[in-house]
Write a protein that holds these residues in place. Structure first.
Motif, PDB file in Angstrom:
ATOM      1  N   UNK A  26       0.810  -1.221   0.000  1.00  0.00           N
ATOM      2  CA  UNK A  26       0.000   0.000   0.000  1.00  0.00           C
ATOM      3  C   UNK A  26       0.840   1.267   0.000  1.00  0.00           C
ATOM      4  N   UNK A  27       2.174   1.131  -0.003  1.00  0.00           N
ATOM      5  CA  UNK A  27       3.058   2.289   0.135  1.00  0.00           C
ATOM      6  C   UNK A  27       3.936   2.453  -1.096  1.00  0.00           C
ATOM      7  N   UNK A  28       4.163   3.691  -1.497  1.00  0.00           N
ATOM      8  CA  UNK A  28       5.045   3.996  -2.613  1.00  0.00           C
ATOM      9  C   UNK A  28       6.493   4.020  -2.135  1.00  0.00           C
ATOM     10  N   UNK A  29       7.432   4.051  -3.081  1.00  0.00           N
ATOM     11  CA  UNK A  29       8.848   4.132  -2.712  1.00  0.00           C
ATOM     12  C   UNK A  29       9.128   5.392  -1.908  1.00  0.00           C
ATOM     13  N   UNK A  30       8.503   6.487  -2.270  1.00  0.00           N
ATOM     14  CA  UNK A  30       8.707   7.734  -1.516  1.00  0.00           C
ATOM     15  C   UNK A  30       8.205   7.586  -0.085  1.00  0.00           C
ATOM     16  N   UNK A  31       7.080   6.920   0.063  1.00  0.00           N
ATOM     17  CA  UNK A  31       6.525   6.735   1.406  1.00  0.00           C
ATOM     18  C   UNK A  31       7.354   5.752   2.226  1.00  0.00           C
ATOM     19  N   UNK A  32       8.080   4.859   1.549  1.00  0.00           N
ATOM     20  CA  UNK A  32       8.888   3.857   2.244  1.00  0.00           C
ATOM     21  C   UNK A  32      10.279   4.379   2.609  1.00  0.00           C
ATOM     22  N   UNK A  33      10.658   5.537   2.096  1.00  0.00           N
ATOM     23  CA  UNK A  33      11.976   6.088   2.401  1.00  0.00           C
ATOM     24  C   UNK A  33      12.136   6.273   3.911  1.00  0.00           C
ATOM     25  N   UNK A  34      13.173   5.648   4.472  1.00  0.00           N
ATOM     26  CA  UNK A  34      13.405   5.746   5.909  1.00  0.00           C
ATOM     27  C   UNK A  34      12.576   4.790   6.738  1.00  0.00           C
ATOM     28  N   UNK A  35      11.819   3.906   6.101  1.00  0.00           N
ATOM     29  CA  UNK A  35      11.039   2.926   6.847  1.00  0.00           C
ATOM     30  C   UNK A  35      11.914   1.731   7.230  1.00  0.00           C
ATOM     31  N   UNK A  36      11.546   1.092   8.334  1.00  0.00           N
ATOM     32  CA  UNK A  36      12.342  -0.016   8.867  1.00  0.00           C
ATOM     33  C   UNK A  36      11.419  -1.155   9.258  1.00  0.00           C
TER      34      UNK A  36
END
Length: 261
Positions: A26-36
Motif C-alpha cells: 500500500x506504500x510507494x517508494x517515496x513513502x517507504x523512504x526511511x522505513x524499517x
C-alpha cells in the motif's frame, strides 16, 4: 562537497519509522523512504531466550515480525494473542542433507508448520533456502510475501521489493546480524548510520540467540552453542558492555525513537 553535506543534512533530518510486511503493497517508494522492518528469525530459541529479547524490544518500543520455527508455551501464547506480525521460517535445509526428521519432503515441512500456525502469509526459509519449486509451493499455499534474499554484504542498490512472476511480493533483507559478525565488519559498520538508509526501505534481521548473548563474533557464538538450552551456563557467556548484536539493536531502536545517529 555541497552535495555530500546536503545528503548528510537530509540524513540527519529524516525521521525513521517502523513498518511491517503487510503494509508494503500500500506504500510507494517515496513513502517507504526511511522505513524499517525488524524481523526476528526465532531459529528454535528456548523460551527464556525469546522472552528476554521480546522484553528488550518492548522496552525499546520495537514491534518485530516473528518468523516462527517451532511451537512452545510462550510462542503459543504470542500467536494466540496476535500482538505481533508473524511469518513462517520453514527449514528445508535438512532435506538437502538427506534428513527427513523435519518432514518427508518440502510440502510436508511447510504443512507441519502451517498446521501449528494457520493463516500466516509471510514466509522466509531458514538459511534463506529458495527455488522456483519452493516459490510455487508458497504461492499454492496462499503465501503473499517472501523474504529469502539478502543484499547485506553487497554494494548494489536493490528495489525495496518486487513482484515475482507468481504474483508474490519479494522483500529483500538489507542487513542481518550473523552476516555482520561473520564478515567481521566491526563497530564502525555496526553503527546505525551505516546500517539504516534514509532513502529506501530497511529490512533488518536479528536472531534471539544473538540478541541474548550480545554476540560479538563467530568465535563467541561457537563457544556458546553447546549451552544454548542451559540458562545458567548460557548467561555466563553474555558479553554485556561490549559492542555486539544487542548493542546494534539498541542503537537502531534509539534511532527509531528519534535520537540522532
Amino acid at each position: 562537497m555541497l552535495d555530500i553535506d546536503l545528503r548528510r543534512f537530509e540524513e540527519l533530518m529524516i525521521k525513521f519509522n517502523q513498518t511491517c510486511f503487510s503494509d508494503l503493497s500500500n506504500l510507494s517508494d517515496d513513502e517507504l523512504a526511511g522505513s524499517v522492518i525488524i524481523g526476528f528469525d526465532i531459529d528454535w530459541a528456548s523460551d527464556f531466550i525469546l522472552e528476554d529479547t521480546l522484553q528488550l524490544a518492548s522496552e525499546l518500543g520495537v514491534r518485530p515480525t516473528l518468523f516462527l520455527t517451532h511451537n512452545s508455551a510462550l510462542i503459543r501464547n504470542l500467536f494466540s494473542e496476535g500482538q505481533y506480525e508473524f511469518g513462517l521460517h520453514p527449514n528445508f535445509e535438512r532435506l538437502l542433507n538427506g534428513d527427513s526428521g523435519n518432514g518427508l519432503d518440502a510440502p510436508d515441512v511447510l504443512q507441519r508448520l502451517m498446521h501449528e500456525f494457520p493463516g500466516v502469509d509471510v514466509v522466509r526459509s531458514h538459511s534463506l533456502t529458495t527455488s522456483s519449486r519452493l516459490k510455487a509451493l508458497f504461492k499454492s499455499n496462499k503465501f503473499s510475501i517472501e523474504s529469502s534474499f539478502i543484499t547485506h554484504g553487497t554494494n548494489n542498490i536493490f528495489p525495496n521489493f518486487w513482484y515475482e512472476s507468481s504474483g508474490m511480493l519479494h522483500v529483500p533483507i538489507t542487513w542481518e546480524d550473523d552476516v555482520w559478525f561473520t564478515l567481521e565488519e566491526g563497530e564502525t559498520n555496526g553503527n546505525a548510520s551505516k546500517i539504516l538508509r534514509f532513502d529506501k526501505l530497511n529490512v533488518l534481521t536479528f536472531h534471539p540467540i544473538h540478541l541474548y548473548l550480545n554476540t560479538t563474533d563467530v568465535a563467541h557464538y561457537n563457544a556458546s552453542r553447546e549451552f544454548i538450552n542451559n540458562p545458567d551456563e548460557l548467561s555466563k557467556r553474555r558479553k554485556n558492555g561490549e559492542f555486539g548484536v544487542r548493542t546494534i539493536f539498541s542503537n537502531i531502536a534509539n534511532k527509531l525513537r528519534g535520537e540522532r545517529l
